[in-house]
Scaffold this motif. Structure first.
Motif, short mmCIF file in Angstrom:
data_model
loop_
_atom_site.label_atom_id
_atom_site.label_comp_id
_atom_site.label_asym_id
_atom_site.label_seq_id
_atom_site.Cartn_x
_atom_site.Cartn_y
_atom_site.Cartn_z
N ALA A 29 42.90 34.39 27.85
CA ALA A 29 42.99 34.85 26.50
C ALA A 29 41.87 34.15 25.63
O ALA A 29 41.39 35.01 24.54
N ASN A 30 42.12 32.87 25.81
CA ASN A 30 41.13 32.02 24.93
C ASN A 30 39.56 32.50 25.26
O ASN A 30 38.76 32.29 24.49
N LEU A 31 39.52 32.70 26.55
CA LEU A 31 37.98 32.85 27.09
C LEU A 31 37.61 34.40 26.50
O LEU A 31 36.51 34.50 26.09
N GLN A 32 38.49 35.46 26.38
CA GLN A 32 38.33 36.54 25.61
C GLN A 32 38.00 36.63 24.21
O GLN A 32 37.25 37.19 23.74
N ASP A 33 38.74 35.72 23.46
CA ASP A 33 38.46 35.18 22.14
C ASP A 33 36.79 34.65 21.93
O ASP A 33 36.13 34.84 21.19
N GLU A 34 36.70 33.72 22.98
CA GLU A 34 35.27 32.96 22.91
C GLU A 34 34.36 34.28 23.12
O GLU A 34 33.31 34.05 22.19
N LEU A 35 34.54 34.97 23.82
CA LEU A 35 33.50 36.00 24.19
C LEU A 35 33.32 37.08 22.88
O LEU A 35 32.41 37.60 22.37
N THR A 36 34.46 37.36 22.22
CA THR A 36 34.55 38.16 20.95
C THR A 36 33.82 37.54 19.96
O THR A 36 32.87 37.89 19.24
N GLY A 37 33.91 36.01 20.00
CA GLY A 37 33.29 35.36 18.83
C GLY A 37 31.68 35.35 19.14
O GLY A 37 30.93 35.48 18.26
N ALA A 38 31.41 35.19 20.39
CA ALA A 38 29.84 35.50 21.01
C ALA A 38 29.52 36.66 20.62
O ALA A 38 28.21 36.86 20.18
N LEU A 39 30.02 37.76 20.78
CA LEU A 39 29.71 39.17 20.21
C LEU A 39 29.42 39.27 18.88
O LEU A 39 28.50 39.88 18.43
N ILE A 40 30.30 38.53 17.99
CA ILE A 40 29.91 38.74 16.43
C ILE A 40 28.79 38.03 16.36
O ILE A 40 27.86 38.56 15.48
N GLY A 41 28.46 36.67 16.87
CA GLY A 41 27.14 36.20 16.81
C GLY A 41 25.96 36.94 17.13
O GLY A 41 24.95 36.99 16.67
N ALA A 63 30.47 43.86 27.25
CA ALA A 63 31.18 42.79 26.87
C ALA A 63 32.68 43.13 26.23
O ALA A 63 33.57 42.47 26.25
N LEU A 64 32.34 44.19 25.39
CA LEU A 64 33.59 44.52 24.41
C LEU A 64 34.63 45.15 25.52
O LEU A 64 35.86 44.83 25.19
N PHE A 65 34.20 45.81 26.41
CA PHE A 65 35.17 46.41 27.47
C PHE A 65 35.77 45.54 28.20
O PHE A 65 36.96 45.27 28.54
N ASP A 74 39.43 37.59 35.24
CA ASP A 74 38.73 36.58 35.91
C ASP A 74 37.93 35.68 34.92
O ASP A 74 36.98 36.08 34.52
N ALA A 75 38.21 34.56 35.19
CA ALA A 75 37.79 33.52 34.13
C ALA A 75 36.17 33.56 34.24
O ALA A 75 35.57 33.31 33.31
N ALA A 76 35.99 33.35 35.55
CA ALA A 76 34.51 33.15 35.71
C ALA A 76 33.62 34.21 35.59
O ALA A 76 32.73 34.12 34.82
N ALA A 77 34.01 35.63 35.59
CA ALA A 77 33.48 36.60 35.08
C ALA A 77 33.46 36.79 33.79
O ALA A 77 32.23 37.20 33.08
N ILE A 78 34.43 36.55 32.78
CA ILE A 78 34.40 36.41 31.46
C ILE A 78 33.22 35.42 31.10
O ILE A 78 32.50 35.58 30.10
N ARG A 79 33.27 34.21 31.55
CA ARG A 79 32.26 33.05 31.22
C ARG A 79 30.97 33.59 31.56
O ARG A 79 30.08 33.28 30.72
N ASP A 80 30.75 34.45 32.56
CA ASP A 80 29.50 34.84 33.04
C ASP A 80 28.89 35.86 31.77
O ASP A 80 27.76 36.02 31.32
N ARG A 84 25.89 35.65 28.94
CA ARG A 84 24.60 36.60 28.94
C ARG A 84 24.61 37.02 27.40
O ARG A 84 23.47 37.28 27.12
N VAL A 85 25.45 37.19 26.67
CA VAL A 85 25.77 37.75 25.28
C VAL A 85 25.06 36.40 24.43
O VAL A 85 24.15 36.65 23.53
N LYS A 86 25.24 35.31 24.75
CA LYS A 86 24.61 33.99 23.96
C LYS A 86 23.29 34.07 24.27
O LYS A 86 22.31 33.65 23.54
N ALA A 87 22.71 34.40 25.60
CA ALA A 87 21.26 34.37 26.13
C ALA A 87 20.89 35.59 25.31
O ALA A 87 19.45 35.33 24.83
N GLU A 88 21.37 36.64 25.12
CA GLU A 88 20.87 37.71 24.31
C GLU A 88 20.61 37.18 23.00
O GLU A 88 19.41 37.83 22.32
N LYS A 89 21.44 36.62 22.22
CA LYS A 89 21.36 36.48 21.00
C LYS A 89 20.23 35.29 20.79
O LYS A 89 19.49 35.50 19.89
N SER A 90 19.97 34.49 21.71
CA SER A 90 18.88 33.49 21.65
C SER A 90 17.74 34.25 21.80
O SER A 90 16.69 33.66 21.28
#
Length: 270
Positions: A29-41, A63-65, A74-80, A84-90
């Motif tokens: 759940a926390n990783l999904q929140d982190e991914l959501t925050g990265a998507l907003i970024g 990522a939204l899906f 899958d925690a590892a998949a969510i981290r991956d 990728r989202v952070k890399a795209e922002k960069s």
């Protein structure tokens, strides 16, 4: 963790503690929140950026899906995906990381701010967030069949951007209504993708009995994966059964032609 995305939410208020009612762990759940925050970024960085391309949109959809409540544990998949989202922002704003006077415009969003916001704001933003997550599922299934819609794609970024802003009810309510409008457009896109790929659905009698022998049960909405599975198992003595939301697959000529697509496991939703 805090999650109240589905109808199973504990006490009809939200799942907290070490795991949700669905079995999702606090880590997930926390990783999904982190991914959501990265998507907003990423949405912030994409705002007005000339570098946005089809890869940006496909990543946002994927990522939204991934953040839908029970799609990926899958925690590892969510981290991956988050990386990728952070890399795209960069890629879109390469100078942000080294800026000596950071403005914060492209920062990732702390989703805990959403869960602790005023209840009216939290409700409106949650409607937007959960709405685009579900819409992303439709968009993803259309995308894997080669169908996309630029207007829908741009709305994903618009909605994500809004979730990260300190907007009031008068600004958020029209966006909630627009979620419904764009979701309708997205469903039309998926319908076009499915019918042009698998044919126009026909009324079909679907057996509920399970025949003897090995079989595989397929649940969800992914007709593309079902088609691939039918191709891979054809002639191997393995029967395929749909389950829950996959039930409509039996109506498509391009899928029902497989003799080993035998029926539906359980009732429509169980």
């Amino acid at each position: 963790m805090f999650c109240f995305q589905c109808e199973q939410a504990a006490h009809c208020t939200g799942c907290t503690g070490s795991a949700g009612v669905c079995g999702k762990s606090a880590e997930t759940a926390n990783l999904q929140d982190e991914l959501t925050g990265a998507l907003i970024g990423l949405a912030r960085a994409a705002d007005g950026s000339p570098g946005v391309n089809e890869g940006t949109w496909s990543l946002i959809i994927e990522a939204l899906f991934t953040t839908l409540t029970n799609v990926n544990f899958d925690a590892a998949a969510i981290r991956d995906v988050t990386a990728r989202v952070k890399a795209e922002k960069s890629r879109l704003v390469p100078d942000c990381a080294s800026c000596m006077s950071p403005c914060g415009h492209n920062n990732d969003y702390d989703v805990s701010r959403l869960w602790t916001a005023d209840e009216d704001i939290r409700s409106l933003k949650s409607l937007i967030l959960f709405g685009i997550r579900g819409m992303a599922a439709y968009a993803y299934h259309a995308m894997v069949l080669g169908y996309t819609d630029g207007e829908v794609n741009r709305f994903f970024a618009k909605a994500l951007f809004a979730i990260g802003e300190d907007w009031g009810m008068d600004d958020l309510l029209p966006l909630v209504l627009e979620v419904g409008e764009k979701n309708y457009r997205c469903m039309a896109l998926l319908d076009k993708a499915n019918t042009e790929t698998y044919g126009t659905p026909e009324p079909t009698t679907v057996p509920l009995t399970v025949e003897k022998g090995p079989f595989i049960v397929v649940s969800g909405h992914d007709l593309h994966d079902l088609k691939r599975l039918l191709e891979q198992t054809e002639g191997k003595g393995i029967n395929i059964y749909t389950h829950s939301e996959t039930l409509p697959a039996h109506g498509y000529p391009g899928l029902k032609k497989y003799a080993h697509l035998k029926g539906n496991f359980g009732t429509a939703w169980q």
